[in-house]
Write an enzyme that holds these catalytic residues in place. Structure first.
Site, PDB file in Angstrom:
ATOM      1  N   HIS A   1      51.502  83.590 104.676  1.00  0.00           N
ATOM      2  CA  HIS A   1      50.798  83.287 102.386  1.00  0.00           C
ATOM      3  C   HIS A   1      50.286  82.484 102.715  1.00  0.00           C
ATOM      4  CE1 HIS A   1      51.064  83.463  98.098  1.00  0.00           C
ATOM      5  NE2 HIS A   1      50.645  83.691  98.432  1.00  0.00           N
TER       6      HIS A   1
ATOM      7  N   HIS B   1      42.648  79.834  97.532  1.00  0.00           N
ATOM      8  CA  HIS B   1      43.004  80.318  96.633  1.00  0.00           C
ATOM      9  C   HIS B   1      42.812  80.857  95.024  1.00  0.00           C
ATOM     10  CE1 HIS B   1      46.269  82.302  93.402  1.00  0.00           C
ATOM     11  NE2 HIS B   1      46.502  82.295  94.319  1.00  0.00           N
TER      12      HIS B   1
HETATM   13 CA    CA Z   1      45.948  85.739  98.087  1.00  0.00          CA
END
Ligand code: CA
Length: 333
Positions: free
Chosen positions: A30, A72
């Site tokens: 991630h 992000h």
């Molecule tokens: Ca993501």
């Protein structure tokens, strides 16, 4: 005798195949190795690669001069020093948008560990160094992973998220089209390519398939309507009809880990919610987000949670900030 050994070999290889298949579980790094280095930097991706996940994630937003960069959020201030370098370049809401900067300007920023609105590090035990890290492009991350695959004989895949497509279009930018162009340059817009594209916006998922002709594997991310993540009605998507409709467009779903179980008396049980069961029955892959050993749900250990995700619920994969503990758990099974 010969026949018997051939037969035995067949049984042995079948057994191996069955046990391999039952353990097939995709670890998705991630935001790179975000548990160890500032998220989405090339350093974070290189470290993630060395940890050998099945996929490394890319979150994508657009710059003012039309480049896809790895961030992000559409805002910059929680992961960069933009307020110091370009103090006057915020919008009226006080926020700094990647779309208001060129790639060259973004490259002049230092990327740091994620901070909250008060400037405090969100995960206090993570990276403490003073290294210089920079914003990088989608292209640079793709070519880095593909090059490492070539030099190591590896097969780590990509797992890219199209961020806020409705917002980008309001600003006059078609981010999905730009993502597909990059994929096609690399022959990655193919259902058999080692890549997933994820998005929270179901209207955009449909548009990718119907209007833009995307062939790549797609994952619908799921949020709560109250998060105001996208215009998508997630309550509707989680119904039987919603899941049936979803399965015509996507290979799988990415639910938030906190939403996969039923609650009783305000507390989570270990039983799956009916809509997750429906999605499984519908044959959708289940890749929940996000497993963090330093931000676990209350009352459960890191390994107990993996036991639920992998053994009891038999999900197909997991987004994690820390790849090594998940790999260790899988190898111990
Ligand atoms: Ca993501």
């Amino acid at each position: 005798m010969l026949n018997l050994s051939v037969k035995t070999l067949r049984i042995l290889s079948l057994t191996a195949l069955v046990s391999f298949q039952s353990m097939a579980f995709d670890i998705i790094a991630h935001r790179g190795a975000s548990g160890y280095l500032p998220e989405h930097t090339l350093a974070s991706t290189a470290m993630a690669y060395a940890q050998q996940p099945d996929y490394i994630e890319q979150d994508l937003v657009m710059t003012g001069d039309g480049h896809l960069v790895m961030l992000h959020d559409i805002h910059l201030e929680t992961v960069t020093n933009v307020e110091t370098v370009f103090p006057n370049r915020h919008r009226e809401d006080g926020r700094y948008y990647a779309l208001d900067f060129t790639l060259a300007e973004l490259r002049s920023l230092n990327v740091h560990e994620r901070t909250d609105a008060k400037g405090k590090q969100v995960y206090s035990n993570r990276y403490q160094g003073n290294g210089q890290f920079t914003v990088a492009t989608f292209e640079e991350h793709i070519s880095t992973i593909l090059s490492l695959n070539a030099t190591t004989g590896g097969s780590v895949g990509l797992y890219a998220e199209i961020k806020s497509p409705a917002w980008h279009r309001e600003q006059g930018v078609d981010i999905s089209k730009a993502v597909l162009e990059v994929l096609r340059e690399h022959h990655l817009d193919d259902v058999s390519a080692n890549i997933y594209i994820q998005c929270f916006d179901f209207a955009e998922i449909k548009r990718l398939r119907e209007e833009l002709g995307a062939e790549v594997k797609l994952i619908q991310l799921l949020a709560e309507n109250s998060w105001n993540e996208t215009p998508t009605n997630y309550d509707k998507l989680k119904t039987q009809e919603g899941i049936e409709e979803l399965s015509r467009y996507v290979q799988g779903i990415g639910p938030w880990l906190g939403h996969v179980t039923r609650y009783e008396g305000g507390k989570p049980t270990t039983e799956l919610t009916p809509w997750i069961e429906t999605a499984k029955q519908q044959g959708l892959l289940i890749h929940p987000y996000t497993y963090r050993t330093d931000a676990l749900p209350p009352g459960i250990s890191a390994d107990q949670l993996l036991m639920l995700i992998i053994k009891k619920w038999q999900f197909d994969g997991l987004f994690t900030d820390q790849v090594p503990p998940v790999k260790r758990f899988l190898q111990s099974q």
